[in-house]
Design a protein around this motif. Structure first.
Motif, short mmCIF file in Angstrom:
data_model
loop_
_atom_site.label_atom_id
_atom_site.label_comp_id
_atom_site.label_asym_id
_atom_site.label_seq_id
_atom_site.Cartn_x
_atom_site.Cartn_y
_atom_site.Cartn_z
N GLN A 175 -18.10 -4.81 -31.51
CA GLN A 175 -17.97 -4.29 -32.75
C GLN A 175 -18.28 -5.44 -34.01
O GLN A 175 -17.87 -6.04 -34.92
CB GLN A 175 -15.93 -5.29 -32.43
N SER A 176 -19.67 -4.71 -33.76
CA SER A 176 -20.64 -5.22 -34.92
C SER A 176 -20.77 -4.78 -35.76
O SER A 176 -21.26 -5.52 -37.21
CB SER A 176 -22.20 -5.70 -34.45
N GLY A 177 -20.38 -3.81 -35.87
CA GLY A 177 -20.54 -2.65 -37.19
C GLY A 177 -22.31 -1.97 -37.22
O GLY A 177 -22.30 -2.09 -38.12
N ILE A 178 -21.98 -1.31 -36.27
CA ILE A 178 -23.48 -0.23 -36.28
C ILE A 178 -23.11 0.97 -35.70
O ILE A 178 -21.80 0.87 -34.90
CB ILE A 178 -24.69 -1.13 -34.98
N PRO A 179 -23.81 1.73 -35.94
CA PRO A 179 -23.51 3.55 -35.38
C PRO A 179 -22.97 3.75 -34.12
O PRO A 179 -21.68 3.91 -33.59
CB PRO A 179 -24.54 4.22 -35.59
N GLU A 180 -22.58 2.37 -33.30
CA GLU A 180 -22.42 2.64 -31.70
C GLU A 180 -21.00 1.80 -31.60
O GLU A 180 -20.52 1.98 -30.29
CB GLU A 180 -23.68 2.40 -31.13
N SER A 181 -20.70 0.74 -32.71
CA SER A 181 -19.45 -0.02 -31.82
C SER A 181 -18.24 0.64 -31.60
O SER A 181 -17.95 1.56 -31.99
CB SER A 181 -19.41 -0.41 -33.31
N GLY A 182 -17.81 0.41 -31.08
CA GLY A 182 -16.89 1.31 -30.69
C GLY A 182 -16.91 1.78 -29.36
O GLY A 182 -15.93 3.05 -28.68
N ASN A 183 -18.14 2.28 -29.07
CA ASN A 183 -18.61 3.19 -27.30
C ASN A 183 -18.38 2.99 -26.05
O ASN A 183 -18.97 3.66 -25.16
CB ASN A 183 -20.44 3.73 -28.00
N GLY A 184 -18.03 1.12 -26.31
CA GLY A 184 -18.07 0.45 -25.10
C GLY A 184 -18.64 0.21 -24.28
O GLY A 184 -18.99 0.04 -23.52
N THR A 185 -19.52 -0.23 -25.02
CA THR A 185 -21.01 -0.58 -24.44
C THR A 185 -21.66 -1.88 -25.77
O THR A 185 -21.14 -1.35 -27.22
CB THR A 185 -22.68 0.64 -24.20
N PRO A 186 -20.99 -3.02 -24.72
CA PRO A 186 -21.67 -4.18 -25.89
C PRO A 186 -22.66 -3.54 -26.70
O PRO A 186 -23.69 -3.53 -26.45
CB PRO A 186 -21.91 -5.23 -25.45
N ASP A 187 -22.28 -3.76 -27.64
CA ASP A 187 -23.53 -3.84 -28.65
C ASP A 187 -24.66 -4.37 -29.09
O ASP A 187 -25.59 -3.28 -29.04
CB ASP A 187 -23.00 -4.15 -30.85
N ILE A 188 -25.17 -5.41 -28.29
CA ILE A 188 -26.01 -5.74 -28.05
C ILE A 188 -27.01 -4.80 -27.12
O ILE A 188 -28.21 -5.12 -27.12
CB ILE A 188 -26.23 -7.17 -27.40
N LEU A 189 -26.37 -4.79 -26.06
CA LEU A 189 -26.76 -3.32 -25.07
C LEU A 189 -27.67 -2.08 -26.02
O LEU A 189 -28.66 -1.47 -26.12
CB LEU A 189 -25.86 -3.46 -24.15
#
Length: 276
Positions: A175-189
């Protein structure tokens, strides 16, 4: 600064009521020498054993001045951690940074048309190479403040991000606020994968990696790109393969594969992208 010296002992004070928590004995850095880069003289003091959560400041009774307020608490650096991860989003090439994710730091679709069919540039081969060398080099992260993109030292960055996640997975959320947030994968990955996908584009069919991407200006000098990335339309070129780029790619792909194996969707994503 180089003004009056502080008191020999300053005070750690609680900001809410200015209560003195303790006195701190100061030590002069290099016996009062001026730091050449900043022009400052520096003093240091220790209070690392203070762990009671709260907002504090340092007060200098000799000069009646105080520091900015600062917090002591378990999550004091959480916002800095999240901002650090999101900083890679702002470095993305080949995309628009929109208000939905970029807030006030935005730009339009960037560096697409001049990187979809970029040709190799190799001085040892006479410069710009034939159209047969054209390849899609969109994506990845920009370099440090310019629009070059490098393969050769990306292993360090992927290692830093990957190892941080591997050692402390519980502190990295989705949930860091990038387009992939919420996809089930940590945003750092997810952020690592943005760069990995570009590195795969920079890989030759035999596994070797091309070294990087850059602009060539009118005088044939190597350039970094200028201005708004959405209006930069000068042609981009990529550099020939190199041992450092290939080693960096091999290391980055290995780290990413190991970590993404733990999150099924990311693993399938990497397997799809890897060359046959």
């Amino acid at each position: 600064g180089q003004g009056r010296a502080p008191a020999r002992e300053v005070q750690l004070r609680r900001s809410s009521d200015h209560a003195v928590i303790r006195s701190i004995t100061l030590e002069s850095w290099k016996n009062g020498a001026v730091h050449s880069a900043s022009g400052d003289r520096v003093w240091k003091g220790r209070f690392s054993d203070v762990s009671t959560p709260g907002t504090y400041h340092i007060y200098d009774p000799a000069n009646d001045v105080q520091s900015f307020d600062f917090d002591i608490r378990e999550d004091a650096y959480n916002s800095i951690l999240k901002a650090s991860i999101k900083s890679y989003y702002y470095q993305r090439s080949g995309t628009a940074i929109t208000p939905e994710f970029g807030e006030q730091w935005t730009h339009g679709l960037a560096h697409i048309h001049n990187q979809q069919a970029s040709r190799m540039f190799d001085t040892s081969l006479g410069g710009i190479q034939p159209e047969a060398t054209a390849r899609d080099i969109t994506g990845g992260w920009y370099d440090a403040g310019d629009y070059r993109k490098y393969t050769s030292w990306m292993a360090d960055i992927i290692w830093d991000l990957g190892t941080a996640y591997e050692w402390w997975p519980s502190v990295f959320d989705d949930q860091s606020g990038i387009p992939e947030s919420g996809n089930g994968t940590p945003d750092i990955l997810d952020e690592m994968m943005w760069e990995i996908q570009w590195m795969l584009k920079m890989q030759r069919s035999d596994g070797a990696l091309y070294s990087g991407v850059f602009v060539i200006s009118r005088d044939q000098g190597f350039g970094s790109g200028i201005g708004d990335p959405s209006t930069e339309d000068r042609p981009y070129y990529y550099a020939n393969i190199s041992t450092p780029a290939t080693a960096s790619g091999a290391a980055a792909f290995a780290i990413a594969a190991r970590l993404l194996a733990r999150v099924g969707s990311g693993q399938r994503h990497l397997e799809t992208a890897l060359p046959a």
